[in-house]
Design a protein around this motif. Sequence first.
Motif, PDB file in Angstrom:
ATOM      1  N   GLY A 191       0.808  -1.294   0.033  1.00 53.47           N
ATOM      2  CA  GLY A 191       0.002   0.112  -0.077  1.00 53.47           C
ATOM      3  C   GLY A 191       0.743   1.509  -0.081  1.00 53.47           C
ATOM      4  N   ALA A 192       0.206   2.482   0.228  1.00 52.75           N
ATOM      5  CA  ALA A 192       0.850   3.550   0.296  1.00 52.75           C
ATOM      6  C   ALA A 192      -0.029   4.412   1.246  1.00 52.75           C
ATOM      7  N   GLY A 193       0.796   5.626   1.660  1.00 53.02           N
ATOM      8  CA  GLY A 193       0.295   6.484   2.649  1.00 53.02           C
ATOM      9  C   GLY A 193      -0.281   5.766   3.946  1.00 53.02           C
ATOM     10  N   THR A 194      -1.312   6.563   4.521  1.00 59.26           N
ATOM     11  CA  THR A 194      -1.748   6.528   5.865  1.00 59.26           C
ATOM     12  C   THR A 194      -2.607   5.208   6.148  1.00 59.26           C
ATOM     13  N   VAL A 195      -2.288   4.209   7.061  1.00 63.32           N
ATOM     14  CA  VAL A 195      -3.299   3.090   7.324  1.00 63.32           C
ATOM     15  C   VAL A 195      -4.140   3.326   8.232  1.00 63.32           C
ATOM     16  N   THR A 196      -5.211   3.169   8.063  1.00 66.97           N
ATOM     17  CA  THR A 196      -6.395   3.446   8.985  1.00 66.97           C
ATOM     18  C   THR A 196      -6.824   2.355   9.315  1.00 66.97           C
ATOM     19  N   LEU A 197      -7.100   1.894  10.786  1.00 69.47           N
ATOM     20  CA  LEU A 197      -7.967   0.725  11.321  1.00 69.47           C
ATOM     21  C   LEU A 197      -9.206   1.629  11.824  1.00 69.47           C
ATOM     22  N   HIS A 198     -10.473   1.299  11.008  1.00 67.40           N
ATOM     23  CA  HIS A 198     -11.619   1.923  11.796  1.00 67.40           C
ATOM     24  C   HIS A 198     -12.526   0.847  12.289  1.00 67.40           C
ATOM     25  N   THR A 199     -13.136   1.100  13.229  1.00 63.09           N
ATOM     26  CA  THR A 199     -13.966   0.370  14.041  1.00 63.09           C
ATOM     27  C   THR A 199     -15.530   0.863  14.057  1.00 63.09           C
ATOM     28  N   ARG A 200     -16.103   0.168  13.864  1.00 60.94           N
ATOM     29  CA  ARG A 200     -17.831   0.671  13.675  1.00 60.94           C
ATOM     30  C   ARG A 200     -18.633  -0.996  14.227  1.00 60.94           C
ATOM     31  N   VAL A 201     -19.705  -0.702  14.246  1.00 63.91           N
ATOM     32  CA  VAL A 201     -20.700  -1.638  14.675  1.00 63.91           C
ATOM     33  C   VAL A 201     -21.949  -1.895  13.475  1.00 63.91           C
ATOM     34  N   THR A 202     -22.249  -2.932  13.203  1.00 66.12           N
ATOM     35  CA  THR A 202     -23.120  -3.378  12.250  1.00 66.12           C
ATOM     36  C   THR A 202     -24.120  -4.305  12.635  1.00 66.12           C
ATOM     37  N   THR A 208      -7.629   0.032   6.041  1.00 71.03           N
ATOM     38  CA  THR A 208      -7.544   0.650   4.401  1.00 71.03           C
ATOM     39  C   THR A 208      -6.318   1.595   4.425  1.00 71.03           C
ATOM     40  N   ASP A 209      -5.767   1.994   3.314  1.00 72.18           N
ATOM     41  CA  ASP A 209      -4.687   2.869   2.939  1.00 72.18           C
ATOM     42  C   ASP A 209      -4.910   3.632   1.708  1.00 72.18           C
ATOM     43  N   ASP A 210      -4.111   4.243   1.282  1.00 73.71           N
ATOM     44  CA  ASP A 210      -4.306   5.241   0.238  1.00 73.71           C
ATOM     45  C   ASP A 210      -3.608   4.569  -1.067  1.00 73.71           C
ATOM     46  N   GLY A 211      -3.309   3.502  -1.237  1.00 72.31           N
ATOM     47  CA  GLY A 211      -2.590   2.823  -2.181  1.00 72.31           C
ATOM     48  C   GLY A 211      -3.376   2.490  -3.446  1.00 72.31           C
ATOM     49  N   GLN A 212      -2.791   1.864  -4.278  1.00 70.30           N
ATOM     50  CA  GLN A 212      -3.527   1.256  -5.963  1.00 70.30           C
ATOM     51  C   GLN A 212      -4.540   0.221  -5.585  1.00 70.30           C
ATOM     52  N   GLY A 213      -4.557  -0.391  -4.350  1.00 70.51           N
ATOM     53  CA  GLY A 213      -5.404  -1.476  -4.070  1.00 70.51           C
ATOM     54  C   GLY A 213      -5.191  -2.832  -4.684  1.00 70.51           C
ATOM     55  N   VAL A 214      -6.236  -3.539  -4.492  1.00 73.64           N
ATOM     56  CA  VAL A 214      -6.121  -4.744  -5.554  1.00 73.64           C
ATOM     57  C   VAL A 214      -6.314  -4.812  -6.978  1.00 73.64           C
ATOM     58  N   PRO A 215      -5.501  -5.492  -7.703  1.00 70.48           N
ATOM     59  CA  PRO A 215      -5.606  -5.513  -9.069  1.00 70.48           C
ATOM     60  C   PRO A 215      -6.990  -5.781  -9.398  1.00 70.48           C
ATOM     61  N   PRO A 216      -7.596  -5.263 -10.502  1.00 74.72           N
ATOM     62  CA  PRO A 216      -9.026  -5.586 -10.905  1.00 74.72           C
ATOM     63  C   PRO A 216      -9.124  -7.257 -11.178  1.00 74.72           C
ATOM     64  N   ASP A 217      -7.856  -7.638 -11.970  1.00 75.70           N
ATOM     65  CA  ASP A 217      -8.007  -9.253 -12.330  1.00 75.70           C
ATOM     66  C   ASP A 217      -7.991 -10.231 -11.169  1.00 75.70           C
ATOM     67  N   LEU A 218      -7.576  -9.655  -9.920  1.00 77.33           N
ATOM     68  CA  LEU A 218      -7.856 -10.377  -8.771  1.00 77.33           C
ATOM     69  C   LEU A 218      -9.379 -10.441  -8.080  1.00 77.33           C
ATOM     70  N   GLY A 219      -9.535  -9.254  -7.688  1.00 78.31           N
ATOM     71  CA  GLY A 219     -10.844  -9.240  -6.909  1.00 78.31           C
ATOM     72  C   GLY A 219     -10.987 -10.001  -5.785  1.00 78.31           C
ATOM     73  N   ALA A 220     -12.427 -11.046  -5.649  1.00 76.86           N
ATOM     74  CA  ALA A 220     -12.344 -11.752  -4.543  1.00 76.86           C
ATOM     75  C   ALA A 220     -11.508 -12.810  -4.573  1.00 76.86           C
ATOM     76  N   ARG A 221     -10.644 -13.248  -5.585  1.00 80.52           N
ATOM     77  CA  ARG A 221      -9.658 -14.370  -5.726  1.00 80.52           C
ATOM     78  C   ARG A 221      -8.508 -13.889  -4.808  1.00 80.52           C
ATOM     79  N   VAL A 222      -8.505 -12.760  -4.143  1.00 80.33           N
ATOM     80  CA  VAL A 222      -7.438 -12.510  -3.395  1.00 80.33           C
ATOM     81  C   VAL A 222      -7.180 -13.195  -2.122  1.00 80.33           C
ATOM     82  N   PHE A 223      -8.266 -13.944  -1.540  1.00 81.95           N
ATOM     83  CA  PHE A 223      -8.263 -14.730  -0.474  1.00 81.95           C
ATOM     84  C   PHE A 223      -7.920 -16.190  -0.917  1.00 81.95           C
ATOM     85  N   GLU A 224      -7.810 -16.526  -2.141  1.00 81.79           N
ATOM     86  CA  GLU A 224      -7.425 -17.960  -2.484  1.00 81.79           C
ATOM     87  C   GLU A 224      -5.910 -18.289  -2.214  1.00 81.79           C
ATOM     88  N   ARG A 225      -5.670 -19.340  -1.884  1.00 84.03           N
ATOM     89  CA  ARG A 225      -4.387 -19.850  -1.731  1.00 84.03           C
ATOM     90  C   ARG A 225      -3.450 -19.743  -3.087  1.00 84.03           C
TER      91      ARG A 225
END
Length: 422
Positions: free
Chosen positions: A330-341, A350-367
Amino acid sequence: MRRRLISSTLAVVLVVIAVFGISLVIVETRTIENSARESVDSEAVRLVGIVENRILAGESIDAKGLDRQIAEDRYAVVQVPGHPEVTLGTRPKGRVISSRQAGGHDEKVLVEEARSKVSQEIGRTLLVILAVALLAVLAAVILAVLQARRLVSPLTDLAETAERLGSGDPRPRHRRYGVPELDRIADVLDASADRIGRMLTAERRLAADASHQLRTPLTALSMRLEEIVATADDQETVAEEATIALGQVERLTDVVQRLLTNARDPRSGSAVDFDLDDVIKQQVEEWRPAYQNENRSIVRSGTRDLRAVGTPGAVAQVLATLIENSLMHGAGTVTLHTRVTGNQAVVEVTDDGQGVPPDLGARVFERTVSGRNSTGLGLAVARDLAEADGGRLELLQQRPPVFALFLSREIVPPAPREEFVG
């Protein structure tokens, strides 16, 4: 499926009965009508012969001598030249079947029979055909029910076997049903159960062995760090770093102990009610020096004084994985934000970086799935740790990246363990 088999069998039987039943009714009706017409014709021919014999013999032609020559339910008219017309029987009402015959001496005979008699005989025949059809339908229903039971019961049993495999019970059942196709499926399920059982045993043994092997060096490391803390009274910085390292060792020991417990019995749980703020605070303080070295910052925001249900060591490990990923990718400040739902506490990283590449998406959790030359195991292990305590780890947004850890706020009583008798 049982209803479908019975319905299809009955449909076939009803079609067959309809085709052959209608054909049989038509044939029988024509046969009865032809038989009745031939009988009336035969009666008329016979009566002409009798009248002609009487004429040749010079006998009288009257009703008294001819009334016994026709059936009681028929009507006849005899006409002989030079003799009065002779009527025999009672003339039927309505539609009739009649036959006219003439003899060699110009005598004429008319024989009639009420068509209602033929209709009655046709009705009796139809009743017999209908009774046979009903018996055939009843027999078809019984056979369809038996056949459906023979097919559906094994399929239900096979479905239960597959469900048991999916729920983690890999014991084969060794049941066969006398149907080659179903027995083949049972063979495949039993073979799969054997393979799954061997794989689970091997994985649990590996986890147990790895956990056991890690406990000894962790214990030794913990003892050495305690000695550093005890002997470093004059070196405040060393003591502080040793204390932090000791805390890391304790958390790692807790994770190893958790792996060992799950390897012995994956159904046991170690989730407790804990202070989520303490875990987040500890992670922020632990990772702040690493971020300062990169001229970056790590902060927290959102709801405070939250409590959640889980394993503190596992939650810390999940947050550490997310923070480390932000540091590396990532890049920039990393924020740990807590909330209740609802009834859940949520920690968003979250951070200020480019994030997860579009081709990965939900597959980012796959081994083994990684976008930047990493092992691809970190997020997969983190999700497993979250789910082990009833939580979940999700990617809410790809750019900028927002990973969310959902944790329950109430302890759910564990389900009663099933006892298998094998």
